[in-house]
Design an enzyme around this catalytic site. Sequence first.
Site, mmCIF file in Angstrom:
data_model
loop_
_atom_site.group_PDB
_atom_site.id
_atom_site.type_symbol
_atom_site.label_atom_id
_atom_site.label_comp_id
_atom_site.label_asym_id
_atom_site.label_seq_id
_atom_site.Cartn_x
_atom_site.Cartn_y
_atom_site.Cartn_z
ATOM 1 C CB SER A 11 -0.857 -0.213 1.087
ATOM 2 O OG SER A 11 -1.933 0.879 0.938
ATOM 3 C CG ASP B 175 7.876 5.646 -11.126
ATOM 4 O OD1 ASP B 175 8.358 4.277 -11.774
ATOM 5 O OD2 ASP B 175 6.653 5.401 -10.734
ATOM 6 C CE LYS C 297 -5.148 -1.995 0.915
ATOM 7 N NZ LYS C 297 -5.303 -0.651 0.490
#
Length: 800
Positions: A531, A542, A556
């Site tokens: 999560s 990224d 999740k």
Amino acid sequence: MNTVHEKTNAKPLIESIFVASRKQATRPAGYLLSALLMLSTPIQAQDAVDPDTEAQALSSSINDSTEESQGLREPDVPLDVEALYETMTPIPVYGRTAIELLRELETKHYSPVTFDDAFSNQVYDHYIEALDGQKLYFMGGDIEQLDQYQTTLDDALKNGDLQPAYEIYNLYHRRLLERLVWTVEYVESEVANLDFSEQEYLVLDREDQPWAADEAELNDIWRRRVKSSALSLTLTGMETDKVVERLSKRYRNQLSQISKTNARDVFQAYLGTVARTVDPHTSYFSPRDSENFNMSLRGSLQGIGAQLTSEDEYTKVAELITGGPAEKQGDLRAGDRIIGIAQGEDGEMQDVIGLRLDDVVDQIRGEEGTLVRLNVIPADATSEAGAKEIAIVRDTVELADQFAKSEVIEVESDGELYRVGVINLPSFYFDFEAAAAGLENYRSSARDVKAELESLKEQDVAAVVVDLRYNGGGSLNEANELVGLFIETGPTVQIRYSGQRNGFVRSYGDTNKEVAYDGPLAVLVNRASASASEIFAGAIQDYQRGIVLGGQTFGKGTVQEIIPMNYGQVKLTRSKFYRISGASTQHRGVLPDITFPDRYQAIETMGESNLDGALPWDTVRPVEHQDYYPLEDILPELMTRHEARASDDPDFVFLEGSVERMQTVRARETLPLNREELKAQRDADRRAAFDANNARLAAKGLPLEEWKEESELAALEEAEEEEAASETDEADNTEVADASEATAEEEEAEEDDPLLKESGRILVDMAQLLGQPMAAVMPGDGMQAAQVEVDRSEETTEAL
């Protein structure tokens, strides 16, 4: 409404292989139950009678004679189902809450929800599975009888009628009591005559087995379970009479706890099942469970600061929370048994022997500044006659174990030492209530991590590892804030909404140009990182701001909101989150740049993709963002260097082998009930792990372990328990000093975490390949950085 990422239920595996000293205190599985949590609801009761518990944990062989010598009360439960069984029925508020829950799910959930026969079928299947997923209580005829509810539960829920759910549960409850009564009687009359020379087996996973046709078939299933437990105990050298005594006590304790089931338990279990049918992260919390959940988010509670467990008919103090009111008051000790509770100075003392643990916890909790009096049997008392009264003023107790902590480790690379800071973050916590009240010093994971980073910079660390292993998530905003500590400005996560904003995608990001730390960075994750952890790790990856190491994360990718109801609260999925690259983490999680051995690889059911009703993986458009470093360009060389080290690293070789051995064990479908066959299998398993660990120790130049038979290990652990029980509990200054010295010696005996060490070496390589080599710390400069712990969370607590 509070936006959160639900924490997964994954719990960390104890990596005891990295402790050189093997003389550790051991406790049976399930020994501790935090005072923050409810006693396990009866819906989970079947887990408590797993015959493999003692087969896989010698720590369960705790000395029983201590209990006998103290003459304390044991469960006195009649072996009579009719005397124990009581039909449970719902009260009106439960029905009204069911109607309200359906309305919230229908109007606010991310995905369209239709309450029809198909939904009813799903609720029915999930409910039966939750009650008896291993098919140990219901028989085929019971299921045929209950099948009448398959397509009617939706209509009953719409009308606020929970009686069908109670009918199902009542039958389950009766069957459970019947099983436990039968098992106690069988243990006490037949275990002494069991024949362990027969060639038969116990089926380990009965989920895909047919329901027992009749009571005789069910008796045989349980006969084998009891036989498995008895055989496991005899292999530790336990005498037959002790085996009978141990198993009788175990099942009588379970019977005592199960007999305390009430209508509230059924209500919570059923509405929880209804909510989870919509998706696995949507939940309903009763008022009591709501408080427990909210405490886990804010990291604090109001009470006395003690962890409690249920043992026989007593509530036992397992541990005291450091800095809590009970520890400061000084009279309450671990091992004490609470037999009475009174409120205030003049309140009447209420007997709590035999009371459910959650009811005892409710009486002990209370508002800050109020007084609670406890009638307690000291741990070393011989009977209830030795009980004493202890008065404690309740206060706010911070759960320090849940807060960010840092340490500095030394990493050797090419003959030089480097100081690397490690920040361990167990969850993304945020005290919503304190922040809303305008309190200045409310708890926030991002604020605490920032403070830890400042401390690490003062200690001249050359790189930082953010350790998110086992971090199951928490606050969405905290994940966003945490990313902001390592980048200047920019998006951190994308959120896709449903309902009136169906399909709308919004970017969240960091607008504060301040950077708390701009040096070499690694994020360490595993399959239990979920999560909010995935938001952070994905954003760092990224941006190419740092390197992600470890195992594939949980997967999740949904966001939940907590919505208050008239009776309790619902946590439901309102949106999905996406990385700034446009990819969802749902199902797939975050894939590390460099993979480390992860024992969760051996658990085939671990991860979002294995949950019923999980939302699918998809993508949205990426958002514009900058790359901080050309990490993708140097990744092949980083991997080559890591693999060269890992192939010769004793700890990595051992961990890889551990994963393979776990996969082999988990692939077994049956367990032998023949003494010689089971002993040979267990000895082979233990020998394989023992030889592998000794090879690891030898390669590191550490003392080797000495092989011991199971009976020797059990006797050793029993002797250690007796020695610990016989020690006096006086706490003068000399003993405190001795304890501190013992703790220091134990810490020195601990081996370093090999995954953290290798993370540091990869950071050294990364900085070098980027043309920004780290400054090494030369040996002999007086630096003492090996495992220097910094716990600013405790400093802040004391300052408050």
